[in-house]
Scaffold this motif. Sequence first.
Motif, mmCIF file in Angstrom:
data_model
loop_
_atom_site.group_PDB
_atom_site.id
_atom_site.type_symbol
_atom_site.label_atom_id
_atom_site.label_comp_id
_atom_site.label_asym_id
_atom_site.label_seq_id
_atom_site.Cartn_x
_atom_site.Cartn_y
_atom_site.Cartn_z
ATOM 1 N N SER A 144 0.823 -1.200 0.000
ATOM 2 C CA SER A 144 0.000 0.000 0.000
ATOM 3 C C SER A 144 0.859 1.252 0.000
ATOM 4 O O SER A 144 0.612 2.195 -0.743
ATOM 5 C CB SER A 144 -0.931 -0.002 1.219
ATOM 6 O OG SER A 144 -1.679 1.185 1.286
ATOM 7 N N CYS A 145 1.893 1.251 0.875
ATOM 8 C CA CYS A 145 2.794 2.402 0.936
ATOM 9 C C CYS A 145 3.534 2.572 -0.385
ATOM 10 O O CYS A 145 3.742 3.676 -0.869
ATOM 11 C CB CYS A 145 3.808 2.234 2.068
ATOM 12 S SG CYS A 145 3.053 2.367 3.711
ATOM 13 N N SER A 146 3.941 1.412 -0.972
ATOM 14 C CA SER A 146 4.659 1.467 -2.237
ATOM 15 C C SER A 146 3.789 2.074 -3.326
ATOM 16 O O SER A 146 4.217 2.903 -4.108
ATOM 17 C CB SER A 146 5.109 0.064 -2.641
ATOM 18 O OG SER A 146 5.703 0.075 -3.905
ATOM 19 N N LYS A 147 2.514 1.634 -3.359
ATOM 20 C CA LYS A 147 1.594 2.157 -4.360
ATOM 21 C C LYS A 147 1.378 3.653 -4.165
ATOM 22 O O LYS A 147 1.343 4.435 -5.095
ATOM 23 C CB LYS A 147 0.254 1.424 -4.288
ATOM 24 C CG LYS A 147 0.276 0.029 -4.892
ATOM 25 C CD LYS A 147 -1.112 -0.587 -4.866
ATOM 26 C CE LYS A 147 -1.103 -1.946 -5.544
ATOM 27 N NZ LYS A 147 -2.454 -2.571 -5.512
ATOM 28 N N LYS A 148 1.234 4.030 -2.879
ATOM 29 C CA LYS A 148 0.962 5.428 -2.584
ATOM 30 C C LYS A 148 2.141 6.308 -2.975
ATOM 31 O O LYS A 148 1.978 7.380 -3.543
ATOM 32 C CB LYS A 148 0.665 5.579 -1.092
ATOM 33 C CG LYS A 148 0.200 6.973 -0.708
ATOM 34 C CD LYS A 148 -0.200 7.038 0.755
ATOM 35 C CE LYS A 148 -0.705 8.421 1.122
ATOM 36 N NZ LYS A 148 -1.098 8.509 2.539
ATOM 37 N N SER A 149 3.357 5.800 -2.678
ATOM 38 C CA SER A 149 4.539 6.611 -2.955
ATOM 39 C C SER A 149 4.814 6.706 -4.449
ATOM 40 O O SER A 149 5.424 7.657 -4.907
ATOM 41 C CB SER A 149 5.758 6.030 -2.230
ATOM 42 O OG SER A 149 6.023 4.724 -2.714
ATOM 43 N N SER A 150 4.372 5.690 -5.207
ATOM 44 C CA SER A 150 4.631 5.695 -6.651
ATOM 45 C C SER A 150 3.396 6.084 -7.447
ATOM 46 O O SER A 150 3.322 5.824 -8.634
ATOM 47 C CB SER A 150 5.125 4.312 -7.097
ATOM 48 O OG SER A 150 4.124 3.344 -6.858
ATOM 49 N N SER A 151 2.436 6.659 -6.794
ATOM 50 C CA SER A 151 1.204 7.040 -7.477
ATOM 51 C C SER A 151 1.494 8.020 -8.605
ATOM 52 O O SER A 151 2.312 8.928 -8.460
ATOM 53 C CB SER A 151 0.229 7.670 -6.474
ATOM 54 O OG SER A 151 -0.885 8.208 -7.162
ATOM 55 N N LYS A 152 0.820 7.823 -9.740
ATOM 56 C CA LYS A 152 1.034 8.709 -10.878
ATOM 57 C C LYS A 152 0.441 10.095 -10.643
ATOM 58 O O LYS A 152 0.669 11.011 -11.419
ATOM 59 C CB LYS A 152 0.427 8.091 -12.141
ATOM 60 C CG LYS A 152 -1.091 7.957 -12.108
ATOM 61 C CD LYS A 152 -1.591 7.340 -13.398
ATOM 62 C CE LYS A 152 -3.117 7.193 -13.389
ATOM 63 N NZ LYS A 152 -3.604 6.580 -14.630
ATOM 64 N N ASN A 153 -0.310 10.237 -9.561
ATOM 65 C CA ASN A 153 -0.905 11.527 -9.248
ATOM 66 C C ASN A 153 -0.047 12.372 -8.316
ATOM 67 O O ASN A 153 -0.479 13.436 -7.861
ATOM 68 C CB ASN A 153 -2.294 11.329 -8.630
ATOM 69 C CG ASN A 153 -3.304 10.841 -9.648
ATOM 70 O OD1 ASN A 153 -3.236 11.232 -10.812
ATOM 71 N ND2 ASN A 153 -4.211 9.982 -9.235
ATOM 72 N N SER A 154 1.142 11.873 -7.979
ATOM 73 C CA SER A 154 2.048 12.688 -7.185
ATOM 74 C C SER A 154 3.352 12.866 -7.945
ATOM 75 O O SER A 154 3.793 11.978 -8.667
ATOM 76 C CB SER A 154 2.306 12.038 -5.825
ATOM 77 O OG SER A 154 2.947 10.785 -5.987
ATOM 78 N N SER A 155 3.959 14.041 -7.776
ATOM 79 C CA SER A 155 5.167 14.372 -8.520
ATOM 80 C C SER A 155 6.373 13.637 -7.980
ATOM 81 O O SER A 155 6.592 13.592 -6.761
ATOM 82 C CB SER A 155 5.409 15.881 -8.447
ATOM 83 O OG SER A 155 6.694 16.206 -8.922
ATOM 84 N N THR A 156 7.180 13.060 -8.860
ATOM 85 C CA THR A 156 8.434 12.433 -8.450
ATOM 86 C C THR A 156 9.517 13.481 -8.247
ATOM 87 O O THR A 156 10.606 13.174 -7.771
ATOM 88 C CB THR A 156 8.907 11.423 -9.506
ATOM 89 O OG1 THR A 156 8.968 12.081 -10.783
ATOM 90 C CG2 THR A 156 7.959 10.244 -9.599
ATOM 91 N N ALA A 157 9.227 14.727 -8.652
ATOM 92 C CA ALA A 157 10.192 15.802 -8.456
ATOM 93 C C ALA A 157 9.994 16.500 -7.115
ATOM 94 O O ALA A 157 10.957 16.812 -6.415
ATOM 95 C CB ALA A 157 10.071 16.829 -9.589
ATOM 96 N N THR A 158 8.736 16.767 -6.759
ATOM 97 C CA THR A 158 8.449 17.544 -5.550
ATOM 98 C C THR A 158 7.610 16.798 -4.531
ATOM 99 O O THR A 158 7.539 17.205 -3.364
ATOM 100 C CB THR A 158 7.699 18.831 -5.924
ATOM 101 O OG1 THR A 158 6.439 18.489 -6.520
ATOM 102 C CG2 THR A 158 8.520 19.668 -6.893
ATOM 103 N N GLY A 159 6.936 15.727 -4.957
ATOM 104 C CA GLY A 159 6.023 15.028 -4.069
ATOM 105 C C GLY A 159 4.651 15.676 -3.992
ATOM 106 O O GLY A 159 3.746 15.162 -3.343
ATOM 107 N N TRP A 160 4.506 16.800 -4.682
ATOM 108 C CA TRP A 160 3.213 17.494 -4.690
ATOM 109 C C TRP A 160 2.190 16.670 -5.470
ATOM 110 O O TRP A 160 2.533 15.904 -6.361
ATOM 111 C CB TRP A 160 3.336 18.868 -5.340
ATOM 112 C CG TRP A 160 4.072 19.877 -4.524
ATOM 113 C CD1 TRP A 160 5.039 19.640 -3.597
ATOM 114 C CD2 TRP A 160 3.897 21.294 -4.590
ATOM 115 N NE1 TRP A 160 5.497 20.815 -3.070
ATOM 116 C CE2 TRP A 160 4.808 21.848 -3.654
ATOM 117 C CE3 TRP A 160 3.077 22.138 -5.320
ATOM 118 C CZ2 TRP A 160 4.910 23.217 -3.455
ATOM 119 C CZ3 TRP A 160 3.177 23.502 -5.125
ATOM 120 C CH2 TRP A 160 4.079 24.035 -4.192
ATOM 121 N N LYS A 161 0.943 16.893 -5.164
ATOM 122 C CA LYS A 161 -0.134 16.216 -5.876
ATOM 123 C C LYS A 161 -0.338 16.862 -7.236
ATOM 124 O O LYS A 161 -0.392 18.087 -7.356
ATOM 125 C CB LYS A 161 -1.431 16.278 -5.066
ATOM 126 C CG LYS A 161 -2.568 15.482 -5.679
ATOM 127 C CD LYS A 161 -3.807 15.515 -4.798
ATOM 128 C CE LYS A 161 -4.942 14.698 -5.424
ATOM 129 N NZ LYS A 161 -6.151 14.723 -4.578
#
Length: 572
Positions: A24-41
Motif C-alpha cells: 500500500s505504501c509502495s503504491k501510494k509513494s509511486s502514485s502517478k498523481n504525485s510528482s516524483t520531483a516535488t512530491g506534490w499532488k
Amino acid sequence: MKLNKIMTFKLLLTLVIILGATVSCSKKSSSKNSSTATGWKINDKKGGFQYASNFKKQATGPGLVMVEGGTFTMGKVQDDVMHDWNNTPNQQHVQSFYMDETEVTNLMYMEYLDWLKRVFPPDQENYKNIYEGASPDTLVWRNRLGYNETMTNNYLRHPAYANYPVVGVNWIQAVEFSKWRTDRVNENTLEQEGFLKKDAKIVDTKAEATFSTETYLNQPTKAFGGDEKIVLKGRRNSKAKPVKTKGTKDQPATEAPAKNVYAQRSSGLILPEYRLPTEAEWEYAAAADVGQREYNIYKGQKKYPWSGTYTRSGKRKVRGDQLANFKQGKGDYGGIAGWSDDGADITNIVKSYPPNDFGLYDMAGNVAEWVADVYRPIVDDEASDFNYFRGNVYTKNKIGEDGKAELVTPETQVFDTLANGRVMARNLPGQLAQVPVDEKETYLRQNFDKSDERNYRDGDKQSTRYFDFGSSEEEDAKSKEKHKMYDSPIHNVTTDSLGNMVRKFDKSSKRTTLVNDNVRVYKGGSWRDRAYWLDPAQRRYFPQDMATDYIGFRCAMSRVGPKADKKKRPRN
C-alpha cells in the motif's frame, strides 16, 4: 498440536498485514498523481500543476495508417538506365509516423473546396482569390493532339470519379490542404471533448470566426473570433468544474474558477499537423522492407513495393494480374478491351490493387505523389542520416505592440502571385501571422543559423567553386547572382494596382539548369509512366507552383511518443 496451529496462523496473518501495508505504501509513494520531483499532488482540484496523467498513446487521425520507423537503404535502385546519378544508396533512419492509407481523393479535396467556398465567399472582394487559388487546374487534361475534354469537365467533380486520386494540384496547394485538414480534425476532436460548442464548425463558422489549431493553443480566447459561446472552456469536461472551499467561522466559503479550462498540448488531445511526407519517409513507407525482415536484418531488397521482381501477381487465383496502374507500352495504358491488364486507362479508384506490407495502397502507379523536399541531385547523408529532409524554412509568431501574437485579418491577409500567374492565399484570416526567425533564435547555435535552410551545404556560398575561404570581401548582388550554385531562369510575375498581370519572363539564353529552391521532389510511378518509375527509390522534380494530370499527393503525420505500441522480439 492445536496451539502450534494457532501460533502459525497468527504468524501468517501478521506477515500478510505487514506485506499489505508495504504494498500500500509502495503504491501510494509511486502514485502517478504525485510528482516524483516535488512530491506534490498533480491534478489537485484546488489548483496547482495540471497534467494529462491518464494519457495512453497518440490517437490515429482519420485516414492514417501507422508506419513503424526504422533504418533502411535510401536510393537503392537496381536499374539506372537514365543515368541520373541522383539516387545513390545511403543509409537513413526514419522515425515512426503515420501516412494516408490512400492518395487524397477528389471527394476529400472537394470537401476542402466546399468549406472554403462557404466560409470565404468568392463573390466578396477580400476573398475572391482564396477559392480559385485552391481549385485544381482541370486544364491539365488537355492535349494538343488528344480528345480529353471529358476529364477536363468531369474528373474533379463528377461522382463517378469521387474516389479517384485528385490531380491538377500543385505542391503549394497540397501543403495548404494539409494545414486545413489539421484544423478540421482538431476542431472536431475538441468539439467531441466538450471544448467547443456542438456543430459550431458548421453553423457558426464564417470568415471572421474560424478555428485554427495554432491560434487556439496560443490564444484560445481568439479562436472563433473570440466568441465565448463557442469556445466553451471545457464545460462538459468534469475536470473543469469550479474549485470550492468549505467555509469556517472566520473565513467564508469561496468558489474560484477552474484552472486549465482550455485544451493544451499537455492535454494530449491535439494531434500533430497533417503535412506532406518527406522524401525519406515516402520511400521508406513505399518500399515496406518490414515484409522482408528476418530478425534484425532484411532478407533482400525490393524492386517494387511488393515482393518479387515482376509487376504481375504470382498468386494462383489472380495469377498474371498487374499489381499497379501504369503504362505498359507505347499506346498501351490498360490492355485490350475484354481483358484489361490493370483495369484502368487513366487513374483508377483507390484500393484497386493490393496494399504493401505497411497496409498502404498505390505506393506504385495510379498517380505520382508530391513530397515535402526541395530537389537536389544528391542526398547529403554526411550531414544528416536521421529524418533527412531538405526544405526547412523556420518561422515564428509575429508579436504585436500589445506583446501578443498577431492574427491574420482580411486586411492583413497576404496573397502570392505564382510564376504561372495563379494568385494564391499565403494565409487565412484567423491564423497566426508568421515572420522569419532572426538572430534571437539563431545566435550561437550550431544546429541552424538562419531562417531559410533550403540551400544548406548545397547552393550556399561555402559550397560553390568560387568560394574564397577567409576572404573578408562582401559580394554585391550581381556577384552573388553570378556565383550561385544553380543558374535557373528567374521569372517575375506580379499584379498591378488594377489587378492586371505583369509578366516578366527571363529571356536569358545562358541559363544552365532548372534546379532552384522552388522545385520539389515527386515520387512513385503514375498511370503515364513505364514500370521503371515504379521503383520507390526513383526521384524526379517539378516546379512547386505547377500541376499535371499525373501527380497527386497523400498526407503524413509525425508520431509522438514510443516507436511502437508494443515491444518487438525476434521471430523464431
